[in-house]
Design a protein around this motif. Structure first.
Motif, mmCIF file in Angstrom:
data_model
loop_
_atom_site.group_PDB
_atom_site.id
_atom_site.type_symbol
_atom_site.label_atom_id
_atom_site.label_comp_id
_atom_site.label_asym_id
_atom_site.label_seq_id
_atom_site.Cartn_x
_atom_site.Cartn_y
_atom_site.Cartn_z
ATOM 1 N N ALA A 158 32.269 33.582 37.647
ATOM 2 C CA ALA A 158 33.205 34.582 37.111
ATOM 3 C C ALA A 158 32.750 35.998 37.469
ATOM 4 O O ALA A 158 33.565 36.841 37.839
ATOM 5 C CB ALA A 158 33.332 34.425 35.602
ATOM 6 N N ARG A 159 31.449 36.253 37.360
ATOM 7 C CA ARG A 159 30.930 37.584 37.715
ATOM 8 C C ARG A 159 31.128 37.885 39.196
ATOM 9 O O ARG A 159 31.449 39.003 39.573
ATOM 10 C CB ARG A 159 29.450 37.703 37.347
ATOM 11 N N SER A 160 30.934 36.885 40.029
ATOM 12 C CA SER A 160 31.075 37.103 41.471
ATOM 13 C C SER A 160 32.529 37.344 41.864
ATOM 14 O O SER A 160 32.801 37.929 42.903
ATOM 15 C CB SER A 160 30.508 35.924 42.260
ATOM 16 N N LEU A 161 33.450 36.914 41.033
ATOM 17 C CA LEU A 161 34.871 37.118 41.323
ATOM 18 C C LEU A 161 35.392 38.438 40.758
ATOM 19 O O LEU A 161 36.582 38.693 40.766
ATOM 20 C CB LEU A 161 35.691 35.954 40.749
ATOM 21 N N GLY A 162 34.514 39.270 40.281
ATOM 22 C CA GLY A 162 34.915 40.513 39.642
ATOM 23 C C GLY A 162 35.279 41.646 40.585
ATOM 24 O O GLY A 162 35.751 42.682 40.158
ATOM 25 N N THR A 163 35.087 41.478 41.878
ATOM 26 C CA THR A 163 35.363 42.562 42.819
ATOM 27 C C THR A 163 36.856 42.637 43.132
ATOM 28 O O THR A 163 37.548 41.630 43.186
ATOM 29 C CB THR A 163 34.577 42.361 44.127
ATOM 30 N N LYS A 164 37.336 43.830 43.314
ATOM 31 C CA LYS A 164 38.750 44.062 43.635
ATOM 32 C C LYS A 164 38.985 43.878 45.130
ATOM 33 O O LYS A 164 38.126 44.167 45.951
ATOM 34 C CB LYS A 164 39.157 45.483 43.244
ATOM 35 N N THR A 165 40.179 43.388 45.447
ATOM 36 C CA THR A 165 40.581 43.270 46.843
ATOM 37 C C THR A 165 41.853 44.092 47.041
ATOM 38 O O THR A 165 42.574 44.383 46.084
ATOM 39 C CB THR A 165 40.853 41.804 47.245
ATOM 40 N N ALA A 166 42.130 44.441 48.268
ATOM 41 C CA ALA A 166 43.287 45.279 48.583
ATOM 42 C C ALA A 166 44.593 44.492 48.469
ATOM 43 O O ALA A 166 45.622 45.036 48.073
ATOM 44 C CB ALA A 166 43.141 45.858 49.984
ATOM 45 N N ASP A 167 44.556 43.241 48.801
ATOM 46 C CA ASP A 167 45.760 42.421 48.809
ATOM 47 C C ASP A 167 46.092 41.921 47.399
ATOM 48 O O ASP A 167 45.246 41.338 46.727
ATOM 49 C CB ASP A 167 45.534 41.233 49.756
ATOM 50 N N ALA A 168 47.315 42.128 46.952
ATOM 51 C CA ALA A 168 47.737 41.740 45.599
ATOM 52 C C ALA A 168 47.679 40.228 45.399
ATOM 53 O O ALA A 168 47.312 39.750 44.313
ATOM 54 C CB ALA A 168 49.136 42.259 45.312
ATOM 55 N N MET A 169 48.043 39.475 46.407
ATOM 56 C CA MET A 169 48.014 38.006 46.298
ATOM 57 C C MET A 169 46.571 37.509 46.173
ATOM 58 O O MET A 169 46.280 36.627 45.368
ATOM 59 C CB MET A 169 48.702 37.353 47.504
ATOM 60 N N ASP A 170 45.679 38.072 46.960
ATOM 61 C CA ASP A 170 44.265 37.711 46.864
ATOM 62 C C ASP A 170 43.706 38.095 45.495
ATOM 63 O O ASP A 170 42.935 37.348 44.896
ATOM 64 C CB ASP A 170 43.442 38.394 47.967
ATOM 65 N N GLN A 171 44.103 39.274 45.011
ATOM 66 C CA GLN A 171 43.650 39.735 43.697
ATOM 67 C C GLN A 171 44.126 38.777 42.606
ATOM 68 O O GLN A 171 43.367 38.421 41.705
ATOM 69 C CB GLN A 171 44.168 41.155 43.425
ATOM 70 N N ALA A 172 45.378 38.324 42.685
ATOM 71 C CA ALA A 172 45.920 37.396 41.689
ATOM 72 C C ALA A 172 45.183 36.054 41.741
ATOM 73 O O ALA A 172 44.837 35.488 40.691
ATOM 74 C CB ALA A 172 47.413 37.187 41.917
#
Length: 103
Positions: free
Chosen positions: A32-46
């Protein structure tokens, strides 16, 4: 009354389950901590947020199950292990074999 030899078998199984749950919860929390970074793509972020929430749910479930297992160990110490907490009757040995933390 559960024979001492069987009680020891259940105690060892419960202790092994605690160790397994500790490893699993720690791993899920790391994920869960490793998945905390933001990405530019909205679909990837979701998708990343979904995976993060699934990992947090897994960790929470593991912690709750660990609590149940710890309570079973306490019942062994109190010599009430194998007694149904709802009706006071004896829990079938087959059920305890399948689910050693059955209440």
């Amino acid at each position: 009354m559960i024979p001492a030899k069987k009680l020891e078998k259940y105690r060892r199984a419960l202790e092994a389950r605690i160790a397994e749950l500790d490893r699993s919860a720690s791993s899920a929390e790391r994920d869960a901590r490793s998945l905390g970074t933001k990405t530019a793509d909205a679909m990837d972020q979701a998708a990343q947020e979904y995976e993060k929430q699934a990992a947090l749910h897994k960790a929470s479930t593991d912690r709750q199950l660990r609590k149940n297992v710890m309570q079973a160990l306490e019942r062994i110490r109190e010599k009430t292990y194998g007694d149904c907490q709802s009706c006071g009757g004896e829990i079938e040995s087959k059920r305890l074999e399948a689910l050693p933390f059955a209440r």
